[in-house]
Enzyme design. Structure first.
Site, PDB file in Angstrom:
ATOM      1  N   TYR A 216      -3.348  67.297  30.278  1.00 51.41           N
ATOM      2  CA  TYR A 216      -3.920  68.248  31.244  1.00 51.41           C
ATOM      3  C   TYR A 216      -2.860  69.262  31.687  1.00 51.41           C
ATOM      4  O   TYR A 216      -3.089  70.480  31.656  1.00 51.41           O
ATOM      5  CB  TYR A 216      -4.486  67.502  32.473  1.00 51.41           C
ATOM      6  CG  TYR A 216      -4.431  68.354  33.704  1.00 51.41           C
ATOM      7  CD1 TYR A 216      -5.283  69.445  33.839  1.00 51.41           C
ATOM      8  CD2 TYR A 216      -3.469  68.139  34.705  1.00 51.41           C
ATOM      9  CE1 TYR A 216      -5.190  70.289  34.947  1.00 51.41           C
ATOM     10  CE2 TYR A 216      -3.373  68.968  35.799  1.00 51.41           C
ATOM     11  CZ  TYR A 216      -4.231  70.037  35.919  1.00 51.41           C
ATOM     12  OH  TYR A 216      -4.128  70.876  36.989  1.00 51.41           O
ATOM     13  N   HIS A 217      -1.694  68.762  32.112  1.00 50.86           N
ATOM     14  CA  HIS A 217      -0.645  69.677  32.578  1.00 50.86           C
ATOM     15  C   HIS A 217      -0.207  70.615  31.455  1.00 50.86           C
ATOM     16  O   HIS A 217       0.124  71.773  31.679  1.00 50.86           O
ATOM     17  CB  HIS A 217       0.553  68.892  33.120  1.00 50.86           C
ATOM     18  CG  HIS A 217       0.296  68.224  34.447  1.00 50.86           C
ATOM     19  ND1 HIS A 217       0.013  66.882  34.558  1.00 50.86           N
ATOM     20  CD2 HIS A 217       0.247  68.708  35.707  1.00 50.86           C
ATOM     21  CE1 HIS A 217      -0.174  66.564  35.842  1.00 50.86           C
ATOM     22  NE2 HIS A 217      -0.044  67.665  36.557  1.00 50.86           N
TER      23      HIS A 217
ATOM     24  N   ASN B  72      -5.281  61.027  48.929  1.00 54.12           N
ATOM     25  CA  ASN B  72      -6.683  60.735  49.241  1.00 54.12           C
ATOM     26  C   ASN B  72      -7.053  59.311  48.834  1.00 54.12           C
ATOM     27  O   ASN B  72      -7.797  58.623  49.529  1.00 54.12           O
ATOM     28  CB  ASN B  72      -7.610  61.734  48.543  1.00 54.12           C
ATOM     29  CG  ASN B  72      -7.755  63.024  49.349  1.00 54.12           C
ATOM     30  OD1 ASN B  72      -7.199  63.151  50.440  1.00 54.12           O
ATOM     31  ND2 ASN B  72      -8.498  63.975  48.813  1.00 54.12           N
TER      32      ASN B  72
ATOM     33  N   ARG C 224      -9.455  68.951  35.252  1.00 61.21           N
ATOM     34  CA  ARG C 224      -8.234  68.958  36.060  1.00 61.21           C
ATOM     35  C   ARG C 224      -7.537  67.610  36.293  1.00 61.21           C
ATOM     36  O   ARG C 224      -6.580  67.525  37.068  1.00 61.21           O
ATOM     37  CB  ARG C 224      -8.518  69.616  37.403  1.00 61.21           C
ATOM     38  CG  ARG C 224      -9.443  68.831  38.337  1.00 61.21           C
ATOM     39  CD  ARG C 224      -8.684  68.086  39.408  1.00 61.21           C
ATOM     40  NE  ARG C 224      -9.537  67.291  40.265  1.00 61.21           N
ATOM     41  CZ  ARG C 224      -9.227  66.053  40.625  1.00 61.21           C
ATOM     42  NH1 ARG C 224      -8.118  65.485  40.192  1.00 61.21           N
ATOM     43  NH2 ARG C 224     -10.020  65.391  41.428  1.00 61.21           N
TER      44      ARG C 224
ATOM     45  N   LYS D 134      -2.192  73.749  31.191  1.00 60.68           N
ATOM     46  CA  LYS D 134      -1.848  74.777  32.189  1.00 60.68           C
ATOM     47  C   LYS D 134      -0.593  75.544  31.758  1.00 60.68           C
ATOM     48  O   LYS D 134      -0.413  76.701  32.125  1.00 60.68           O
ATOM     49  CB  LYS D 134      -1.646  74.137  33.567  1.00 60.68           C
ATOM     50  CG  LYS D 134      -2.882  73.444  34.108  1.00 60.68           C
ATOM     51  CD  LYS D 134      -3.832  74.420  34.787  1.00 60.68           C
ATOM     52  CE  LYS D 134      -5.077  73.721  35.272  1.00 60.68           C
ATOM     53  NZ  LYS D 134      -5.913  74.512  36.161  1.00 60.68           N
TER      54      LYS D 134
ATOM     55  N   SER E 115       1.485  65.560  31.137  1.00 66.51           N
ATOM     56  CA  SER E 115       0.225  65.023  30.603  1.00 66.51           C
ATOM     57  C   SER E 115      -0.432  66.126  29.778  1.00 66.51           C
ATOM     58  O   SER E 115      -0.039  67.295  29.865  1.00 66.51           O
ATOM     59  CB  SER E 115      -0.727  64.617  31.742  1.00 66.51           C
ATOM     60  OG  SER E 115      -1.269  65.774  32.358  1.00 66.51           O
TER      61      SER E 115
ATOM     62  N   THR F 240      -0.840  74.682  38.219  1.00 61.17           N
ATOM     63  CA  THR F 240      -0.348  73.436  38.814  1.00 61.17           C
ATOM     64  C   THR F 240       1.171  73.426  38.927  1.00 61.17           C
ATOM     65  O   THR F 240       1.873  74.006  38.082  1.00 61.17           O
ATOM     66  CB  THR F 240      -0.795  72.224  37.958  1.00 61.17           C
ATOM     67  OG1 THR F 240      -0.224  71.036  38.493  1.00 61.17           O
ATOM     68  CG2 THR F 240      -0.373  72.345  36.505  1.00 61.17           C
TER      69      THR F 240
HETATM   70  N1  USQ Z   1       0.025  57.525  41.955  1.00 61.86           N
HETATM   71  C1  USQ Z   1       0.234  56.275  42.529  1.00 61.86           C
HETATM   72  N2  USQ Z   1      -0.861  55.553  42.857  1.00 61.86           N
HETATM   73  C2  USQ Z   1      -2.141  55.985  42.680  1.00 61.86           C
HETATM   74  C3  USQ Z   1      -2.343  57.278  42.129  1.00 61.86           C
HETATM   75  C4  USQ Z   1      -1.232  58.017  41.770  1.00 61.86           C
HETATM   76  O1  USQ Z   1       1.362  55.825  42.719  1.00 61.86           O
HETATM   77  O2  USQ Z   1      -3.074  55.253  43.026  1.00 61.86           O
HETATM   78  C5  USQ Z   1       1.189  58.358  41.585  1.00 61.86           C
HETATM   79  C6  USQ Z   1       1.177  58.819  40.126  1.00 61.86           C
HETATM   80  O3  USQ Z   1       1.742  57.858  39.270  1.00 61.86           O
HETATM   81  C7  USQ Z   1       1.966  60.116  40.232  1.00 61.86           C
HETATM   82  C8  USQ Z   1       1.646  60.651  41.627  1.00 61.86           C
HETATM   83  O4  USQ Z   1       1.125  59.543  42.356  1.00 61.86           O
HETATM   84  O5  USQ Z   1       3.329  59.856  40.189  1.00 61.86           O
HETATM   85  C9  USQ Z   1       0.645  61.783  41.658  1.00 61.86           C
HETATM   86  O6  USQ Z   1      -0.568  61.415  41.017  1.00 61.86           O
HETATM   87  P1  USQ Z   1      -1.938  62.173  41.349  1.00 61.86           P
HETATM   88  O7  USQ Z   1      -3.030  61.499  40.587  1.00 61.86           O
HETATM   89  O8  USQ Z   1      -2.101  62.297  42.814  1.00 61.86           O
HETATM   90  O9  USQ Z   1      -1.652  63.673  40.830  1.00 61.86           O
HETATM   91  P2  USQ Z   1      -1.607  64.322  39.363  1.00 61.86           P
HETATM   92  O10 USQ Z   1      -2.047  63.408  38.305  1.00 61.86           O
HETATM   93  O11 USQ Z   1      -0.251  64.932  39.200  1.00 61.86           O
HETATM   94  O12 USQ Z   1      -2.663  65.505  39.431  1.00 61.86           O
HETATM   95  C10 USQ Z   1      -3.126  66.100  40.636  1.00 61.86           C
HETATM   96  C11 USQ Z   1      -4.411  66.857  40.298  1.00 61.86           C
HETATM   97  C12 USQ Z   1      -4.099  68.003  39.346  1.00 61.86           C
HETATM   98  C13 USQ Z   1      -3.012  68.883  39.939  1.00 61.86           C
HETATM   99  C14 USQ Z   1      -1.766  68.061  40.261  1.00 61.86           C
HETATM  100  C15 USQ Z   1      -0.735  68.865  41.006  1.00 61.86           C
HETATM  101  O13 USQ Z   1      -5.381  65.988  39.751  1.00 61.86           O
HETATM  102  O14 USQ Z   1      -5.279  68.746  39.110  1.00 61.86           O
HETATM  103  O15 USQ Z   1      -2.673  69.901  39.026  1.00 61.86           O
HETATM  104  O16 USQ Z   1      -2.146  66.977  41.133  1.00 61.86           O
HETATM  105  S1  USQ Z   1       0.909  68.312  40.678  1.00 61.86           S
HETATM  106  O17 USQ Z   1       0.947  66.851  40.827  1.00 61.86           O
HETATM  107  O18 USQ Z   1       1.787  68.952  41.610  1.00 61.86           O
HETATM  108  O19 USQ Z   1       1.208  68.646  39.300  1.00 61.86           O
END
Ligand code: USQ
Length: 406
Positions: free
Chosen positions: A189-190, A248, A101, A193, A187, A145
């Site tokens: 991963y995405h 988190n 994920r 899905k 990505s 997602t």
């Molecule tokens: N980001 C930061 N700083 C960090 C970590 C992340 O600025 O230290 C930014 C990333 O660049 C991105 C955003 O925060 O723009 C979200 O990143 P994320 O790692 O919180 O979320 P993502 O990679 O999208 O994936 C997570 C879960 C995934 C789920 C998804 C839902 O790992 O399983 O499907 O969130 S969603 O984002 O709505 O697609």
């Protein structure tokens, strides 16, 4: 109900299993424990100390008298074993979390891309295939997602899965139709899905399977009502650059005195949901299955949207943490708006848990308690989306890189 939770050892799978067991359902976890192996591969561990799945289920039984059964089965690789288990147990419903994920993990190398595609697509397809083969009418609830929609600003709310469109026919008539919202994964991963979505469309149409796809936002928090009940029922909590998710991560960073790692301008807007609401939504979806031969039911499982830099500022204000803007390792829009419809869960009675100081500081407290388990060198996100980006995201954890961009 007899419910199989595929991937029930993971971050949402475990609290979901507890929640459903607590509600009186007979819960069977099927899991290959791959998330624990990936920790070993990456050389990181959950911030919270996690016991083995067998020990966790033993504690749950000792605390509540309820049994959660565990089966070591790999959905992607052990098709015959999966089929045999389903034939023997014939569950009423299946919750499917059994996929890799993390977007950054999926983009680490060609090997990680292959693993993510092979694992996720095969797991989903094996499950669907077995349901048809066994003539098993179990309602399948899949954790999808929000990322299947992409995060581009279109100025209109993202609907729950289906988009009404008007089409002009060859003879000049206007017809309207509902289509799956155009997939726009950010990505590998995405992307898996998005592929899952097509598998669901086919199997619902061809075989009448009852399927619900939950397009979930970024989950935050760690405890649920049930994980709070005993120290050894604690949920996993990821802080590293691959598996830790943004809110988190910021909270853990604040707790250990690490600058909050904003990628780029922090203008990325994303959808969020608290883990307690996440498990409640899964229960609501299980209680409201679509009829046989209906189209795939799709819910947007999120409760609010936030911009990354606003989250960082809020947490900095609350904790006194410093903020740094880092070169973004991802290929994503630097700024976007996001409006999402989530009426279906609200109509079914979901009362959203929104970002409140109380819950945020509870997470900081958990992080402080286990701060001694954090390897600070694993905090930066270094998995880059392209080779060009990899050169700007160097591997100097914590030291010079953070200072140079602050
Ligand atoms: N980001 C930061 N700083 C960090 C970590 C992340 O600025 O230290 C930014 C990333 O660049 C991105 C955003 O925060 O723009 C979200 O990143 P994320 O790692 O919180 O979320 P993502 O990679 O999208 O994936 C997570 C879960 C995934 C789920 C998804 C839902 O790992 O399983 O499907 O969130 S969603 O984002 O709505 O697609």
């Amino acid at each position: 109900m007899k419910i199989a939770v595929m991937g029930g050892d993971g971050f949402i799978g475990w609290p979901t299993s507890l929640h459903l067991s607590d509600a009186g359902h007979e819960v069977h976890i099927l899991d290959n424990l791959s998330r624990r192996w990936i920790d070993t591969e990456l050389g990181v561990q959950s911030l919270t100390p996690m016991d083995s799945i067998q020990e966790r289920t033993r504690i749950w039984h000792a605390e509540t008298g309820r049994r959660i059964h565990f089966n070591l089965i790999d959905l992607a690789k052990d098709y015959e074993l999966l089929k045999k288990w389903l034939a023997e147990h014939r569950p009423d419903a299946i919750v499917h979390f059994a996929e890799q994920r993390a977007a950054p993990y999926s983009m680490k190398s060609d090997r990680h891309k292959n693993y993510t595609v092979n694992n996720n697509v095969s797991a989903t397809h094996n499950l669907l295939n077995a349901l048809v083969e066994l003539n098993l009418d179990a309602h399948l609830v899949h954790l999808g997602t929000m990322g299947v929609y992409g995060y581009s600003t279109v100025g209109a709310a993202i609907p729950e899965g289906y988009l009404p469109v008007g089409i002009e026919t060859a003879d000049g008539r206007s017809v309207s139709q509902e289509i799956l919202y155009p997939a726009n994964p950010g990505s590998i991963y995405h992307m898996t899905k998005c592929l899952d979505q097509l598998l669901f469309q086919f199997y619902a149409k061809n075989d009448g399977l009852r399927i619900t796809d939950l397009h979930q936002g970024i989950v935050w928090g760690t405890h649920t009502e049930q994980t709070r009940r005993h120290e050894q029922l604690i949920n996993r909590f990821d802080y590293d650059g691959d598996y830790g998710t943004v809110l988190n991560r910021f909270l853990i960073q604040a707790a250990i005195g690490y600058p909050l790692t904003v990628h780029g301008t922090g203008g990325q807007t994303r959808a969020f949901i608290h883990i307690q609401d996440s498990v409640r939504c899964i229960e609501l979806a299980l209680k409201n299955p679509p009829p046989r031969n209906a189209r795939v039911e799709i819910f947007n499982q999120m409760t609010e949207t936030h911009r990354v830099r606003d989250l960082a500022e809020m947490i900095a204000k609350m904790s006194g943490a410093e903020i740094v803007r880092l070169p973004n390792p991802r290929k994503e829009a630097p700024e976007n708006d996001l409006i999402v419809k989530n009426d279906k869960f609200l109509d079914l009675g979901l009362a959203p848990t929104t970002l409140q100081a109380g819950l945020l500081s509870e997470i900081v407290d958990v992080a402080r308690k286990y701060a001694y388990r954090v390897d600070r060198s694993r905090v930066p996100a270094v998995s880059a989306w392209t080779k060009d980006l990899a050169t700007t995201v160097n591997h100097d954890p914590e030291g010079k890189r953070l200072k140079s961009v602050s």
